[in-house]
Design a protein around this motif. Structure first.
Motif, PDB file in Angstrom:
ATOM      1  N   GLU A   1       0.825  -1.207   0.000  1.00 51.98           N
ATOM      2  CA  GLU A   1       0.000   0.000   0.000  1.00 51.98           C
ATOM      3  C   GLU A   1       0.860   1.259   0.000  1.00 51.98           C
ATOM      4  O   GLU A   1       0.626   2.201  -0.754  1.00 51.98           O
ATOM      5  CB  GLU A   1      -0.918  -0.027   1.220  1.00 51.98           C
TER       6      GLU A   1
ATOM      7  N   GLN B   1       2.900   1.658  -3.324  1.00 51.46           N
ATOM      8  CA  GLN B   1       2.031   2.189  -4.390  1.00 51.46           C
ATOM      9  C   GLN B   1       1.866   3.697  -4.221  1.00 51.46           C
ATOM     10  O   GLN B   1       2.008   4.458  -5.174  1.00 51.46           O
ATOM     11  CB  GLN B   1       0.651   1.507  -4.363  1.00 51.46           C
ATOM     12  N   ARG B   2       1.578   4.118  -2.993  1.00 49.63           N
ATOM     13  CA  ARG B   2       1.309   5.530  -2.714  1.00 49.63           C
ATOM     14  C   ARG B   2       2.569   6.389  -2.808  1.00 49.63           C
ATOM     15  O   ARG B   2       2.551   7.458  -3.419  1.00 49.63           O
ATOM     16  CB  ARG B   2       0.694   5.650  -1.318  1.00 49.63           C
TER      17      ARG B   2
ATOM     18  N   PHE C   1       5.006   5.039  -6.592  1.00 51.93           N
ATOM     19  CA  PHE C   1       4.453   4.989  -7.950  1.00 51.93           C
ATOM     20  C   PHE C   1       3.405   6.053  -8.244  1.00 51.93           C
ATOM     21  O   PHE C   1       3.458   6.681  -9.285  1.00 51.93           O
ATOM     22  CB  PHE C   1       3.912   3.584  -8.233  1.00 51.93           C
ATOM     23  N   ARG C   2       2.470   6.279  -7.362  1.00 56.55           N
ATOM     24  CA  ARG C   2       1.426   7.284  -7.627  1.00 56.55           C
ATOM     25  C   ARG C   2       1.972   8.698  -7.620  1.00 56.55           C
ATOM     26  O   ARG C   2       1.379   9.586  -8.213  1.00 56.55           O
ATOM     27  CB  ARG C   2       0.292   7.148  -6.615  1.00 56.55           C
ATOM     28  N   THR C   3       3.084   8.917  -6.951  1.00 54.05           N
ATOM     29  CA  THR C   3       3.686  10.254  -6.903  1.00 54.05           C
ATOM     30  C   THR C   3       4.463  10.569  -8.180  1.00 54.05           C
ATOM     31  O   THR C   3       4.814  11.709  -8.414  1.00 54.05           O
ATOM     32  CB  THR C   3       4.659  10.376  -5.712  1.00 54.05           C
TER      33      THR C   3
ATOM     34  N   ARG D   1       9.695   5.568 -11.760  1.00 52.84           N
ATOM     35  CA  ARG D   1       8.801   5.754 -12.914  1.00 52.84           C
ATOM     36  C   ARG D   1       8.761   4.564 -13.861  1.00 52.84           C
ATOM     37  O   ARG D   1       7.737   4.280 -14.442  1.00 52.84           O
ATOM     38  CB  ARG D   1       9.220   6.987 -13.711  1.00 52.84           C
TER      39      ARG D   1
ATOM     40  N   ARG E   1       7.614  -1.362 -15.861  1.00 42.27           N
ATOM     41  CA  ARG E   1       6.264  -0.939 -16.210  1.00 42.27           C
ATOM     42  C   ARG E   1       5.922  -1.447 -17.618  1.00 42.27           C
ATOM     43  O   ARG E   1       6.720  -1.324 -18.529  1.00 42.27           O
ATOM     44  CB  ARG E   1       6.166   0.580 -16.168  1.00 42.27           C
TER      45      ARG E   1
END
Length: 137
Positions: free
Chosen positions: A51, A54-55, A58-60, A66, A88
């Motif tokens: 969790e 991910q936060r 990756f989400r940033t 990247r 990715r």
């Protein structure tokens, strides 16, 4: 005047020593990680790591992460829960990093090519913190 000249080298020595000591204190330890954490459920620990990864990674859109994505494999019926860090768009390829947990107390192990790069210190810091229950990035 002689006294001032004698003090300058001594002051410079203290400044250099302080700089060296402070750089050692903040240096991140990289490489593969093997650590036991104070927890009894490996799946719960890895779910928290997933969790937060991910936060925070990756989400940033953080530059260091990247090109990667995380595939969680938390179903313990198959074996030890693990997180696979892959390139990715290439989820079927070999993982660049595996974060695995098992046992009671929980033992976390990381391995793979990313464990031997400059970013491994950051990964280790974050995995250690998140496996201990911290949720900040």
């Amino acid at each position: 005047m002689k006294r001032r000249v004698a003090l300058l080298p001594r002051a410079a020595t203290w400044i250099i020593a302080g700089t060296v000591l402070s750089s050692c204190a903040t240096e991140r330890i990289g490489g593969p990680l093997i650590v036991e954490v104070d927890a009894t459920n490996a799946t719960t620990v890895l779910a928290n790591v997933n969790e937060n990864a991910q936060r925070c990674w990756f989400r940033t859109g953080e530059r260091a992460f990247r090109q990667f994505a995380v595939i969680p494999e938390l179903d313990t019926r198959i074996g030890s829960p693990r997180l696979l860090v892959v390139e990715r768009g290439k989820s079927a390829g070999l993982p660049k990093l595996v974060i695995e947990a098992n046992g009671n107390p929980v033992r976390i192990t990381t391995y793979g090519p990313l464990a031997n790069t400059a970013i491994s210190g950051r990964i280790n810091d974050d995995v250690l913190a998140w496996s201990a229950g911290r949720d900040s990035c």
